[in-house]
Design a protein around this motif. Structure first.
Motif, PDB file in Angstrom:
ATOM      1  N   CYS A  19      -5.037  12.480  -4.983  1.00 45.84           N
ATOM      2  CA  CYS A  19      -6.433  12.888  -5.140  1.00 45.84           C
ATOM      3  C   CYS A  19      -6.608  13.622  -6.465  1.00 45.84           C
ATOM      4  O   CYS A  19      -5.895  14.575  -6.774  1.00 45.84           O
ATOM      5  CB  CYS A  19      -6.855  13.772  -3.974  1.00 45.84           C
ATOM      6  SG  CYS A  19      -8.602  14.228  -4.020  1.00 45.84           S
ATOM      7  N   SER A  66      -7.744  -2.259  -1.940  1.00 39.81           N
ATOM      8  CA  SER A  66      -8.415  -3.072  -0.929  1.00 39.81           C
ATOM      9  C   SER A  66      -8.128  -4.551  -1.129  1.00 39.81           C
ATOM     10  O   SER A  66      -7.879  -5.297  -0.177  1.00 39.81           O
ATOM     11  CB  SER A  66      -9.921  -2.816  -0.972  1.00 39.81           C
ATOM     12  OG  SER A  66     -10.612  -3.663  -0.083  1.00 39.81           O
ATOM     13  N   TYR A 117      -9.652   9.099  -5.434  1.00 39.68           N
ATOM     14  CA  TYR A 117      -8.408   8.788  -4.736  1.00 39.68           C
ATOM     15  C   TYR A 117      -7.744   7.573  -5.361  1.00 39.68           C
ATOM     16  O   TYR A 117      -8.405   6.562  -5.665  1.00 39.68           O
ATOM     17  CB  TYR A 117      -8.677   8.519  -3.256  1.00 39.68           C
ATOM     18  CG  TYR A 117      -9.022   9.759  -2.468  1.00 39.68           C
ATOM     19  CD1 TYR A 117      -8.027  10.490  -1.811  1.00 39.68           C
ATOM     20  CD2 TYR A 117     -10.323  10.217  -2.397  1.00 39.68           C
ATOM     21  CE1 TYR A 117      -8.343  11.635  -1.096  1.00 39.68           C
ATOM     22  CE2 TYR A 117     -10.646  11.367  -1.683  1.00 39.68           C
ATOM     23  CZ  TYR A 117      -9.643  12.067  -1.036  1.00 39.68           C
ATOM     24  OH  TYR A 117      -9.945  13.204  -0.329  1.00 39.68           O
ATOM     25  N   GLN A 155      -9.284  10.460   3.015  1.00 39.12           N
ATOM     26  CA  GLN A 155      -9.974  11.747   3.121  1.00 39.12           C
ATOM     27  C   GLN A 155      -9.524  12.530   4.344  1.00 39.12           C
ATOM     28  O   GLN A 155      -9.565  13.766   4.341  1.00 39.12           O
ATOM     29  CB  GLN A 155     -11.489  11.516   3.170  1.00 39.12           C
ATOM     30  CG  GLN A 155     -12.068  11.040   1.851  1.00 39.12           C
ATOM     31  CD  GLN A 155     -13.546  10.713   1.946  1.00 39.12           C
ATOM     32  OE1 GLN A 155     -14.061  10.398   3.026  1.00 39.12           O
ATOM     33  NE2 GLN A 155     -14.237  10.787   0.820  1.00 39.12           N
ATOM     34  N   SER A 196      -1.857   9.226  -0.490  1.00 40.38           N
ATOM     35  CA  SER A 196      -2.804   9.064  -1.591  1.00 40.38           C
ATOM     36  C   SER A 196      -2.594  10.145  -2.636  1.00 40.38           C
ATOM     37  O   SER A 196      -1.896  11.136  -2.410  1.00 40.38           O
ATOM     38  CB  SER A 196      -4.240   9.110  -1.066  1.00 40.38           C
ATOM     39  OG  SER A 196      -4.509  10.381  -0.487  1.00 40.38           O
ATOM     40  N   THR A 224      -6.669   1.890  -7.789  1.00 36.26           N
ATOM     41  CA  THR A 224      -7.944   2.422  -7.339  1.00 36.26           C
ATOM     42  C   THR A 224      -8.242   1.918  -5.927  1.00 36.26           C
ATOM     43  O   THR A 224      -7.529   1.054  -5.389  1.00 36.26           O
ATOM     44  CB  THR A 224      -9.079   1.988  -8.272  1.00 36.26           C
ATOM     45  OG1 THR A 224      -9.215   0.564  -8.188  1.00 36.26           O
ATOM     46  CG2 THR A 224      -8.783   2.401  -9.711  1.00 36.26           C
ATOM     47  N   LEU A 225      -9.314   2.428  -5.339  1.00 37.78           N
ATOM     48  CA  LEU A 225      -9.725   1.973  -4.008  1.00 37.78           C
ATOM     49  C   LEU A 225      -9.946   0.463  -3.974  1.00 37.78           C
ATOM     50  O   LEU A 225      -9.462  -0.244  -3.085  1.00 37.78           O
ATOM     51  CB  LEU A 225     -11.002   2.693  -3.586  1.00 37.78           C
ATOM     52  CG  LEU A 225     -10.863   4.047  -2.910  1.00 37.78           C
ATOM     53  CD1 LEU A 225     -12.218   4.735  -2.837  1.00 37.78           C
ATOM     54  CD2 LEU A 225     -10.276   3.893  -1.524  1.00 37.78           C
ATOM     55  N   LEU A 256     -10.806   4.736   2.314  1.00 38.57           N
ATOM     56  CA  LEU A 256     -11.286   6.050   1.902  1.00 38.57           C
ATOM     57  C   LEU A 256     -11.325   7.021   3.077  1.00 38.57           C
ATOM     58  O   LEU A 256     -10.962   8.194   2.943  1.00 38.57           O
ATOM     59  CB  LEU A 256     -12.684   5.922   1.283  1.00 38.57           C
ATOM     60  CG  LEU A 256     -13.307   7.218   0.753  1.00 38.57           C
ATOM     61  CD1 LEU A 256     -12.433   7.840  -0.324  1.00 38.57           C
ATOM     62  CD2 LEU A 256     -14.711   6.947   0.219  1.00 38.57           C
ATOM     63  N   GLU A 257     -11.729   6.529   4.247  1.00 41.09           N
ATOM     64  CA  GLU A 257     -11.773   7.376   5.436  1.00 41.09           C
ATOM     65  C   GLU A 257     -10.380   7.897   5.788  1.00 41.09           C
ATOM     66  O   GLU A 257     -10.195   9.086   6.073  1.00 41.09           O
ATOM     67  CB  GLU A 257     -12.350   6.582   6.603  1.00 41.09           C
ATOM     68  CG  GLU A 257     -12.400   7.352   7.911  1.00 41.09           C
ATOM     69  CD  GLU A 257     -12.848   6.495   9.080  1.00 41.09           C
ATOM     70  OE1 GLU A 257     -13.339   7.070  10.067  1.00 41.09           O
ATOM     71  OE2 GLU A 257     -12.691   5.264   9.013  1.00 41.09           O
ATOM     72  N   VAL A 295     -12.691  -1.116   1.886  1.00 39.62           N
ATOM     73  CA  VAL A 295     -12.680   0.067   1.032  1.00 39.62           C
ATOM     74  C   VAL A 295     -13.075   1.316   1.813  1.00 39.62           C
ATOM     75  O   VAL A 295     -12.443   2.378   1.670  1.00 39.62           O
ATOM     76  CB  VAL A 295     -13.629  -0.126  -0.174  1.00 39.62           C
ATOM     77  CG1 VAL A 295     -13.822   1.193  -0.928  1.00 39.62           C
ATOM     78  CG2 VAL A 295     -13.087  -1.183  -1.112  1.00 39.62           C
ATOM     79  N   ASP A 296     -14.122   1.208   2.649  1.00 41.56           N
ATOM     80  CA  ASP A 296     -14.596   2.393   3.367  1.00 41.56           C
ATOM     81  C   ASP A 296     -13.558   2.898   4.363  1.00 41.56           C
ATOM     82  O   ASP A 296     -13.428   4.116   4.578  1.00 41.56           O
ATOM     83  CB  ASP A 296     -15.922   2.115   4.075  1.00 41.56           C
ATOM     84  CG  ASP A 296     -15.855   0.916   4.998  1.00 41.56           C
ATOM     85  OD1 ASP A 296     -14.861   0.171   4.947  1.00 41.56           O
ATOM     86  OD2 ASP A 296     -16.812   0.724   5.783  1.00 41.56           O
TER      87      ASP A 296
END
Length: 223
Positions: A56, A33, A62, A48, A54, A28-29, A44-45, A40-41
């Protein structure tokens, strides 16, 4: 001929890989991390934006394979610095203890200011204080010895240190002398020049700008 040329042009689409079997070992994220010490952010950036490898699920969730992510980061985002040669020796400098007494108002908002005890190690610009006034501004790469020498001919009750890289000592010291005009520095020093301190000759505006850059932008607590 036109149809043939059109057919040879790369088509504006992306290739997505669908699989009939559920990938094993996905993280997982939060798990990723923790493994790679990456926010984490930011993960994810990158996912995406379809940069980071990744998986999805339902276009919202993700997940990642650790080795795939590590390989991509190493190739695309990681830079190794081998370091520089030490020319004049190297020594570990322990930090000064925190400020015990509130410094004078004229320097109390200077970021990184530390109070010097009976011993000191860091090179920097120092402030000799008497009551609630800065009475002298100096600099040294060996603060303890310099402070001891001042005890013979200057009256002060506290000393504060602003740790500064040796290459910036002249400029920062000069700016604070220009701006604060401490009585024990002597009026002639504001306009004199040293071979080692070409920045000692500066305007009041230049001095103010340098001093402001050292100050905290947060409002002062006068309690």
């Amino acid at each position: 001929m036109a149809d043939t040329e059109q057919a040879l042009k790369p088509l504006p689409y992306k290739v997505e890989h669908n699989t009939n079997s559920y990938p094993q070992g996905l993280l997982t994220l939060d798990q990723l991390s923790e493994k790679i010490h990456f926010p984490v952010d930011r993960i994810l950036e990158l996912a995406q934006s379809e940069f980071l490898p990744s998986y999805c699920f339902d276009k919202t969730i993700y997940k990642f394979r650790l080795q795939e992510v590590k390989d991509w980061l190493a190739e695309n985002m990681m830079v190794m610095t081998r370091g520089k040669m030490v020319k004049h020796g190297f020594k570990i400098i322990p930090p000064c203890p925190p400020v015990d007494d509130r410094p004078p108002m004229s320097v109390c908002d200077v970021v990184g200011l530390s109070q010097i005890p009976d011993y000191s190690y860091q090179p920097g610009v120092y402030f000799l204080c008497k009551n609630n006034e800065v009475v002298y501004v100096g600099q040294s790469v060996s603060i303890h010895g310099r402070i001891q020498s001042h005890k013979n001919n200057k009256k002060f009750d506290r000393v504060y240190l602003l740790p500064i890289p040796e290459s910036e000592l002249n400029q920062i010291e000069s700016a604070f002398i220009h701006h604060l005009k401490p009585p024990l520095n002597g009026h002639n020093k504001y306009s004199c020049s040293k071979k080692s301190a070409p920045n000692l000759k500066m305007t009041e505006e230049e001095a103010k700008s340098i001093v402001l850059s050292c100050r905290n932008s947060e409002p002062l607590d006068d309690t």
